[in-house]
Design an enzyme around this catalytic site. Structure first.
Site, PDB file in Angstrom:
ATOM      1  N   ALA A 263       0.854  -1.185   0.000  1.00 45.61           N
ATOM      2  CA  ALA A 263       0.000   0.000   0.000  1.00 45.61           C
ATOM      3  C   ALA A 263       0.889   1.234   0.000  1.00 45.61           C
ATOM      4  O   ALA A 263       2.032   1.180   0.456  1.00 45.61           O
ATOM      5  CB  ALA A 263      -0.872  -0.013   1.245  1.00 45.61           C
TER       6      ALA A 263
ATOM      7  N   GLY B  53       0.724  -5.063   0.710  1.00 49.39           N
ATOM      8  CA  GLY B  53      -0.470  -5.114  -0.138  1.00 49.39           C
ATOM      9  C   GLY B  53      -0.189  -5.743  -1.500  1.00 49.39           C
ATOM     10  O   GLY B  53      -1.104  -6.262  -2.147  1.00 49.39           O
TER      11      GLY B  53
ATOM     12  N   GLU C 125      -0.543  -9.297  -0.873  1.00 51.80           N
ATOM     13  CA  GLU C 125      -1.979  -9.547  -0.648  1.00 51.80           C
ATOM     14  C   GLU C 125      -2.737  -9.540  -1.974  1.00 51.80           C
ATOM     15  O   GLU C 125      -3.668 -10.320  -2.179  1.00 51.80           O
ATOM     16  CB  GLU C 125      -2.536  -8.496   0.315  1.00 51.80           C
ATOM     17  CG  GLU C 125      -1.973  -8.688   1.715  1.00 51.80           C
ATOM     18  CD  GLU C 125      -2.298  -7.533   2.650  1.00 51.80           C
ATOM     19  OE1 GLU C 125      -1.868  -6.397   2.352  1.00 51.80           O
ATOM     20  OE2 GLU C 125      -2.977  -7.752   3.657  1.00 51.80           O
TER      21      GLU C 125
ATOM     22  N   GLU D 250       4.708  -5.062   7.049  1.00 50.20           N
ATOM     23  CA  GLU D 250       3.926  -4.044   7.776  1.00 50.20           C
ATOM     24  C   GLU D 250       4.429  -3.824   9.197  1.00 50.20           C
ATOM     25  O   GLU D 250       4.320  -2.719   9.723  1.00 50.20           O
ATOM     26  CB  GLU D 250       2.437  -4.438   7.798  1.00 50.20           C
ATOM     27  CG  GLU D 250       1.711  -4.262   6.477  1.00 50.20           C
ATOM     28  CD  GLU D 250       1.814  -5.470   5.554  1.00 50.20           C
ATOM     29  OE1 GLU D 250       2.630  -6.377   5.816  1.00 50.20           O
ATOM     30  OE2 GLU D 250       1.059  -5.500   4.561  1.00 50.20           O
TER      31      GLU D 250
HETATM   32  N1  CAA Z   1       4.598   3.274  -0.476  1.00 45.20           N
HETATM   33  C1  CAA Z   1       5.013   4.458  -0.971  1.00 45.20           C
HETATM   34  N2  CAA Z   1       6.211   4.614  -1.583  1.00 45.20           N
HETATM   35  C2  CAA Z   1       7.007   3.521  -1.684  1.00 45.20           C
HETATM   36  C3  CAA Z   1       6.621   2.257  -1.188  1.00 45.20           C
HETATM   37  C4  CAA Z   1       5.340   2.162  -0.566  1.00 45.20           C
HETATM   38  N3  CAA Z   1       4.868   1.005  -0.095  1.00 45.20           N
HETATM   39  N4  CAA Z   1       7.628   1.388  -1.426  1.00 45.20           N
HETATM   40  C5  CAA Z   1       8.598   2.073  -2.062  1.00 45.20           C
HETATM   41  N5  CAA Z   1       8.221   3.360  -2.224  1.00 45.20           N
HETATM   42  C6  CAA Z   1       8.976   4.454  -2.858  1.00 45.20           C
HETATM   43  C7  CAA Z   1      10.063   4.973  -1.919  1.00 45.20           C
HETATM   44  O1  CAA Z   1       9.544   5.923  -1.004  1.00 45.20           O
HETATM   45  C8  CAA Z   1      11.038   5.573  -2.916  1.00 45.20           C
HETATM   46  O2  CAA Z   1      10.526   6.813  -3.331  1.00 45.20           O
HETATM   47  P1  CAA Z   1      11.499   8.107  -3.414  1.00 45.20           P
HETATM   48  O3  CAA Z   1      12.453   7.742  -4.518  1.00 45.20           O
HETATM   49  O4  CAA Z   1      10.560   9.201  -3.762  1.00 45.20           O
HETATM   50  O5  CAA Z   1      12.167   8.225  -2.082  1.00 45.20           O
HETATM   51  C9  CAA Z   1      10.941   4.603  -4.113  1.00 45.20           C
HETATM   52  O6  CAA Z   1       9.675   3.946  -3.984  1.00 45.20           O
HETATM   53  C10 CAA Z   1      12.030   3.561  -4.107  1.00 45.20           C
HETATM   54  O7  CAA Z   1      12.067   2.947  -2.822  1.00 45.20           O
HETATM   55  P2  CAA Z   1      13.438   2.774  -1.986  1.00 45.20           P
HETATM   56  O8  CAA Z   1      14.321   3.950  -2.183  1.00 45.20           O
HETATM   57  O9  CAA Z   1      13.066   2.412  -0.588  1.00 45.20           O
HETATM   58  O10 CAA Z   1      14.044   1.525  -2.792  1.00 45.20           O
HETATM   59  P3  CAA Z   1      14.958   0.343  -2.226  1.00 45.20           P
HETATM   60  O11 CAA Z   1      15.383  -0.424  -3.442  1.00 45.20           O
HETATM   61  O12 CAA Z   1      16.000   0.845  -1.287  1.00 45.20           O
HETATM   62  O13 CAA Z   1      13.961  -0.595  -1.364  1.00 45.20           O
HETATM   63  C11 CAA Z   1      11.885  -1.712  -0.916  1.00 45.20           C
HETATM   64  C12 CAA Z   1      12.874  -1.251  -1.987  1.00 45.20           C
HETATM   65  C13 CAA Z   1      12.529  -2.829  -0.067  1.00 45.20           C
HETATM   66  C14 CAA Z   1      10.673  -2.271  -1.667  1.00 45.20           C
HETATM   67  C15 CAA Z   1      11.503  -0.530   0.007  1.00 45.20           C
HETATM   68  O14 CAA Z   1      11.072   0.541  -0.802  1.00 45.20           O
HETATM   69  C16 CAA Z   1      10.417  -0.819   1.005  1.00 45.20           C
HETATM   70  O15 CAA Z   1      10.679  -1.413   2.047  1.00 45.20           O
HETATM   71  N6  CAA Z   1       9.167  -0.396   0.724  1.00 45.20           N
HETATM   72  C17 CAA Z   1       8.059  -0.471   1.638  1.00 45.20           C
HETATM   73  C18 CAA Z   1       7.498  -1.874   1.730  1.00 45.20           C
HETATM   74  C19 CAA Z   1       6.386  -1.917   2.760  1.00 45.20           C
HETATM   75  O16 CAA Z   1       6.549  -1.591   3.901  1.00 45.20           O
HETATM   76  N7  CAA Z   1       5.179  -2.366   2.310  1.00 45.20           N
HETATM   77  C20 CAA Z   1       4.013  -2.462   3.146  1.00 45.20           C
HETATM   78  C21 CAA Z   1       3.165  -1.235   2.989  1.00 45.20           C
HETATM   79  S1  CAA Z   1       1.779  -1.196   4.109  1.00 45.20           S
HETATM   80  C22 CAA Z   1       0.617  -2.233   3.448  1.00 45.20           C
HETATM   81  O17 CAA Z   1       0.797  -2.791   2.369  1.00 45.20           O
HETATM   82  C23 CAA Z   1      -0.633  -2.387   4.268  1.00 45.20           C
HETATM   83  C24 CAA Z   1      -1.618  -3.365   3.764  1.00 45.20           C
HETATM   84  O18 CAA Z   1      -1.609  -4.507   4.155  1.00 45.20           O
HETATM   85  C25 CAA Z   1      -2.683  -2.978   2.901  1.00 45.20           C
END
Ligand code: CAA
Length: 258
Positions: free
Chosen positions: A66, A109, A112, A132
């Site tokens: 998400a 998500g 999911e 999460e």
């Molecule tokens: N939401 C918004 N933006 C996201 C994102 C997310 N879930 N995942 C990545 N991005 C964005 C980052 O903010 C970044 O943007 P900027 O360049 O503007 O800073 C860009 O995508 C690239 O991300 P990273 O710089 O972090 O890239 P990385 O290669 O170092 O890492 C990653 C990749 C491991 C996927 C890391 O981005 C990450 O951990 N992302 C979040 C994953 C996460 O926590 N997902 C769960 C979300 S909550 C959810 O899904 C709830 C539900 O059940 C419905």
């Protein structure tokens, strides 16, 4: 078909292909993307010439979950009223089979969404996780329910409570996915499988999908309600605000248990 902002749709004979297309945000699922995705799925579901749908991302990421930026400041009540989680209910009503073709990150998500599909074809680079917990929340779109059913309690606990990720081979071993193929072939493999399924008796396919899903529907309904209540509640905590702010600021969160 409609011109979409966050997805690209294509038809390959009797297969409807939907590509998630927010590459700069790692295909994070925001409300526009989810709405467009569900609209496209429903369009294909009603189209006489389409038998099966495939959802894919790109080689690097299927979807990183998400959209955290969209949720960071949300209150529990705002989350309760948001269209985000209910969008996932629309996918449960799709009658035709849906295949997820995934590569790279399949997180939160995104995982999911893949698990809401009927089959998953993965490239050998795919990595599955429910991170999460790093944000001070739990999965809210069926993750705790479908994951546990797919991989069993032991592995699901590690994934939900401790951000364990699964490689493609591990995901295959634990029964989360159908096949692992080289990265150059994962989409082709999914399209071939989709086209084979689309050539079969349409009504038997529809009822077969429905019947397999019934195997865990009753438990799913209650479980989803329970998961959703906990997910929304966590948006009333300081830890959720801290967890998501820390992600945006690219720093480690400081948990308070409040
Ligand atoms: N939401 C918004 N933006 C996201 C994102 C997310 N879930 N995942 C990545 N991005 C964005 C980052 O903010 C970044 O943007 P900027 O360049 O503007 O800073 C860009 O995508 C690239 O991300 P990273 O710089 O972090 O890239 P990385 O290669 O170092 O890492 C990653 C990749 C491991 C996927 C890391 O981005 C990450 O951990 N992302 C979040 C994953 C996460 O926590 N997902 C769960 C979300 S909550 C959810 O899904 C709830 C539900 O059940 C419905």
């Amino acid at each position: 078909m409609t011109n979409y902002e966050t997805i690209i749709t294509e038809t390959h004979e009797h297969v409807g292909l939907i590509r998630l297309n927010r590459p700069k945000a790692y295909n994070a699922l925001n409300s526009t993307l989810l709405k467009e995705l569900m609209d496209a799925l429903e369009y294909f579901d009603h189209s006489d010439s389409i038998g099966v749908m495939v959802i894919t991302g790109n080689e690097k990421v299927f979807a990183a979950g998400a959209d955290i930026k969209q949720m960071t400041d949300a209150s529990a009540v705002e989350m309760l009223h948001s269209e985000f989680i209910p969008a996932f209910d629309r996918i449960r009503k799709i009658k035709k089979p849906i295949i997820a073709a995934v590569s790279g990150w399949v997180l939160g998500g995104g995982n999911e969404l893949a698990m809401s599909c009927d089959m998953i074809i993965a490239s050998e680079t795919a990595k599955f996780g429910q991170p999460e917990i790093n944000l001070g929340i739990i999965p809210g779109a069926g993750g705790t329910q479908r994951l546990t059913k797919a991989v069993g309690k032991a592995i699901a606990m590690e994934m939900v409570l401790n951000n364990r990720t699964l490689s493609a081979d591990e995901a295959l071993h634990y029964g989360l996915i159908n096949r692992v193929v080289p990265v150059e072939r994962y989409l082709e493999e999914a399209l071939d499988l989709a086209s084979e399924v689309a050539s079969r008796a349409p009504l038997a396919i529809q009822l077969g999908k429905e019947s397999v899903n019934h195997a865990f529907e009753s438990f799913l309904e209650d479980g989803l309600k329970d998961e959703r209540r906990s997910f929304y509640f966590l948006f009333a905590t300081e830890d959720q605000k801290e967890g998501m702010k820390a992600f945006n600021d690219k720093r480690k969160p400081l948990w308070k248990g409040k």
